[in-house]
Motif scaffolding. Structure first.
Motif, PDB file in Angstrom:
ATOM      1  N   VAL A  23       0.850  -1.190   0.000  1.00  0.00           N
ATOM      2  CA  VAL A  23       0.000   0.000   0.000  1.00  0.00           C
ATOM      3  C   VAL A  23       0.888   1.242   0.000  1.00  0.00           C
ATOM      4  O   VAL A  23       1.771   1.394   0.850  1.00  0.00           O
ATOM      5  CB  VAL A  23      -0.928   0.002   1.225  1.00  0.00           C
ATOM      6  CG1 VAL A  23      -1.752   1.287   1.255  1.00  0.00           C
ATOM      7  CG2 VAL A  23      -1.848  -1.215   1.190  1.00  0.00           C
ATOM      8  N   ILE A  24       0.670   2.115  -0.961  1.00  0.00           N
ATOM      9  CA  ILE A  24       1.467   3.332  -1.108  1.00  0.00           C
ATOM     10  C   ILE A  24       0.545   4.537  -1.022  1.00  0.00           C
ATOM     11  O   ILE A  24      -0.503   4.577  -1.676  1.00  0.00           O
ATOM     12  CB  ILE A  24       2.207   3.351  -2.457  1.00  0.00           C
ATOM     13  CG1 ILE A  24       3.160   2.166  -2.567  1.00  0.00           C
ATOM     14  CG2 ILE A  24       2.977   4.662  -2.634  1.00  0.00           C
ATOM     15  CD1 ILE A  24       3.813   2.038  -3.938  1.00  0.00           C
ATOM     16  N   ASP A  25       0.910   5.497  -0.201  1.00  0.00           N
ATOM     17  CA  ASP A  25       0.166   6.750  -0.144  1.00  0.00           C
ATOM     18  C   ASP A  25       0.719   7.660  -1.235  1.00  0.00           C
ATOM     19  O   ASP A  25       1.663   8.417  -1.011  1.00  0.00           O
ATOM     20  CB  ASP A  25       0.309   7.394   1.231  1.00  0.00           C
ATOM     21  CG  ASP A  25      -0.521   8.668   1.364  1.00  0.00           C
ATOM     22  OD1 ASP A  25      -1.197   9.041   0.381  1.00  0.00           O
ATOM     23  OD2 ASP A  25      -0.478   9.294   2.437  1.00  0.00           O
ATOM     24  N   HIS A  26       0.152   7.559  -2.427  1.00  0.00           N
ATOM     25  CA  HIS A  26       0.673   8.295  -3.573  1.00  0.00           C
ATOM     26  C   HIS A  26       0.579   9.809  -3.397  1.00  0.00           C
ATOM     27  O   HIS A  26       1.302  10.556  -4.067  1.00  0.00           O
ATOM     28  CB  HIS A  26      -0.088   7.888  -4.831  1.00  0.00           C
ATOM     29  CG  HIS A  26       0.106   6.455  -5.219  1.00  0.00           C
ATOM     30  ND1 HIS A  26       1.259   5.992  -5.802  1.00  0.00           N
ATOM     31  CD2 HIS A  26      -0.717   5.378  -5.096  1.00  0.00           C
ATOM     32  CE1 HIS A  26       1.152   4.690  -6.026  1.00  0.00           C
ATOM     33  NE2 HIS A  26      -0.038   4.293  -5.613  1.00  0.00           N
ATOM     34  N   LEU A  27      -0.312  10.255  -2.539  1.00  0.00           N
ATOM     35  CA  LEU A  27      -0.536  11.694  -2.393  1.00  0.00           C
ATOM     36  C   LEU A  27       0.147  12.278  -1.162  1.00  0.00           C
ATOM     37  O   LEU A  27      -0.104  13.429  -0.801  1.00  0.00           O
ATOM     38  CB  LEU A  27      -2.044  11.981  -2.341  1.00  0.00           C
ATOM     39  CG  LEU A  27      -2.819  11.500  -3.581  1.00  0.00           C
ATOM     40  CD1 LEU A  27      -4.286  11.880  -3.470  1.00  0.00           C
ATOM     41  CD2 LEU A  27      -2.210  12.057  -4.861  1.00  0.00           C
ATOM     42  N   ALA A  28       1.019  11.498  -0.533  1.00  0.00           N
ATOM     43  CA  ALA A  28       1.812  12.048   0.561  1.00  0.00           C
ATOM     44  C   ALA A  28       2.775  13.090  -0.004  1.00  0.00           C
ATOM     45  O   ALA A  28       3.454  12.839  -0.997  1.00  0.00           O
ATOM     46  CB  ALA A  28       2.589  10.937   1.260  1.00  0.00           C
ATOM     47  N   ARG A  48       6.227  12.312  -1.347  1.00  0.00           N
ATOM     48  CA  ARG A  48       6.381  11.541  -2.574  1.00  0.00           C
ATOM     49  C   ARG A  48       6.435  12.439  -3.809  1.00  0.00           C
ATOM     50  O   ARG A  48       7.158  12.147  -4.758  1.00  0.00           O
ATOM     51  CB  ARG A  48       5.253  10.515  -2.718  1.00  0.00           C
ATOM     52  CG  ARG A  48       5.430   9.314  -1.799  1.00  0.00           C
ATOM     53  CD  ARG A  48       4.466   8.202  -2.139  1.00  0.00           C
ATOM     54  NE  ARG A  48       4.613   7.710  -3.502  1.00  0.00           N
ATOM     55  CZ  ARG A  48       5.526   6.855  -3.911  1.00  0.00           C
ATOM     56  NH1 ARG A  48       6.429   6.400  -3.056  1.00  0.00           N
ATOM     57  NH2 ARG A  48       5.565   6.448  -5.160  1.00  0.00           N
ATOM     58  N   TYR A  69      -1.925   3.031 -11.201  1.00  0.00           N
ATOM     59  CA  TYR A  69      -2.567   4.083 -10.400  1.00  0.00           C
ATOM     60  C   TYR A  69      -2.326   5.393 -11.121  1.00  0.00           C
ATOM     61  O   TYR A  69      -1.214   5.669 -11.569  1.00  0.00           O
ATOM     62  CB  TYR A  69      -1.976   4.150  -8.988  1.00  0.00           C
ATOM     63  CG  TYR A  69      -2.512   5.319  -8.174  1.00  0.00           C
ATOM     64  CD1 TYR A  69      -3.651   5.180  -7.399  1.00  0.00           C
ATOM     65  CD2 TYR A  69      -1.878   6.564  -8.211  1.00  0.00           C
ATOM     66  CE1 TYR A  69      -4.153   6.250  -6.663  1.00  0.00           C
ATOM     67  CE2 TYR A  69      -2.369   7.637  -7.484  1.00  0.00           C
ATOM     68  CZ  TYR A  69      -3.506   7.481  -6.705  1.00  0.00           C
ATOM     69  OH  TYR A  69      -4.007   8.541  -5.998  1.00  0.00           O
ATOM     70  N   LYS A  79      -3.535   9.773 -11.170  1.00  0.00           N
ATOM     71  CA  LYS A  79      -4.277  10.908 -10.631  1.00  0.00           C
ATOM     72  C   LYS A  79      -4.154  12.073 -11.585  1.00  0.00           C
ATOM     73  O   LYS A  79      -3.044  12.478 -11.948  1.00  0.00           O
ATOM     74  CB  LYS A  79      -3.754  11.302  -9.245  1.00  0.00           C
ATOM     75  CG  LYS A  79      -4.518  12.482  -8.628  1.00  0.00           C
ATOM     76  CD  LYS A  79      -3.912  12.922  -7.324  1.00  0.00           C
ATOM     77  CE  LYS A  79      -4.685  14.105  -6.755  1.00  0.00           C
ATOM     78  NZ  LYS A  79      -4.650  15.282  -7.685  1.00  0.00           N
TER      79      LYS A  79
END
Length: 314
Positions: free
Chosen positions: A6-11, A14, A62, A64
């Motif tokens: 699980v990766i928090d892409h919107l941190a 990053r 993924y 965005k």
């Protein structure tokens, strides 16, 4: 799609660069409009490819907005196993405060071609700056091509791009970059505030194989000298990281093609004999793009035994 960590892409850590060249960082500021991190200001692509059933498949995805992808195409009759993937932006260009990040991993034995929908336009920036982080990984026996279209920095734009590549010992990575000095037809030659980029290529143990930094800051120092753009309107680079053929042979192949273009160009061996690279300078976009296509085609013939397909967007 296959599941993974699980990766928090919107941190923010990053998509925000941990380091910036001073010529870009000094413009950091709040925005009167949408601030950094707002919807539409952070574009993310995270893609994974693996070889499945005799061809390479997109197995992780993924995205965005404003970054997105078109459906992978298998249009090259010489390499029906290789997907051609186009990066797209719904915004039409890069704006002040934009933060983009692209991560692409290519698993063992996979082959992928990556490109962009059209030229990347860096719009005028009155506040802050824009950045793009690109991370590419080519696994054992992999073959990865990243050939985006031309970057065009508009007047007063401020931009930093970091391209980091991790390549297995027996993988091949072909990287291309083309920069225009501005909107030449409008007389905007080197009217941008700062264009800075870093290309870093490492092996799987994180050891640096080579780096190629570019710092173009017209207000601080000349950008038209022989070590930069030498008065030409376009600068194009092609890096071929490979052990599939001797580095000298790759460099000589590229140089022989470029010698017939009539452009200011040349090729040489990368540090550690990890492949070869070429630089092309010209005044007109069509002639520089044609030279890049010819050089890429020669590399394809040498490494894969097949010609390069037409890169024109349909």
């Amino acid at each position: 799609m296959r599941s993974g960590p699980v990766i928090d892409h919107l941190a923010p850590e990053r998509y925000q660069p941990g380091w910036l060249p001073g010529s870009v960082a000094r413009h950091a500021a709040g925005l009167d409009m949408l601030p950094v991190g707002s919807p539409g200001k952070v574009g993310v692509l995270h893609l994974a490819f693996e070889r499945v059933g005799g061809r390479t498949e997109l197995t992780g995805h993924y995205q965005k907005t404003p970054l997105q992808i078109a459906r992978p195409l298998y249009y090259d009759p010489e390499r029906p196993d290789m997907p051609y993937l186009m990066f797209m932006s719904s915004g039409g260009g890069v704006l002040q405060g934009d933060r983009y990040r692209i991560d692409v991993s290519c698993g063992e034995g996979s082959s992928v071609h990556l490109t962009t929908q059209a030229a990347t336009r860096l719009y005028r920036m009155e506040q802050d700056y824009a950045t793009q982080l690109v991370n590419l990984t080519a696994g054992p026996g992999g073959y990865l091509e990243y050939l985006p279209d031309t970057v065009i920095p508009f007047a007063d734009s401020r931009y930093y791009q970091r391209l980091r590549v991790t390549v297995a010992a027996d993988a091949t990575v072909v990287l291309g970059e083309t920069l225009m000095a501005g909107r030449l037809a409008r007389g905007e030659r080197h009217a941008y505030t700062a264009y800075c980029s870093d290309v870093e290529v490492r092996d799987t143990s994180a050891r640096l194989l080579f780096a190629d930094p570019l710092r173009l800051v017209p207000g601080e120092r000349p950008v038209t000298g022989p070590a930069v753009m030498a008065g030409f309107g376009l600068l194009s680079s092609l890096y071929v990281v490979t052990a599939a053929q001797p580095a000298r042979l790759v460099a000589d192949t590229m140089h022989a093609v470029l010698a017939g273009t009539g452009l200011r160009a040349g090729a040489s061996v990368l540090p550690g004999d990890r492949g070869a690279w070429a630089r092309i300078l010209g005044d007109r976009s069509p002639e520089v793009e044609a030279a890049l296509q010819l050089t890429w085609n020669a590399v394809r013939e040498l490494l894969l035994g097949v010609p390069a397909p037409d890169r024109r967007k349909q």
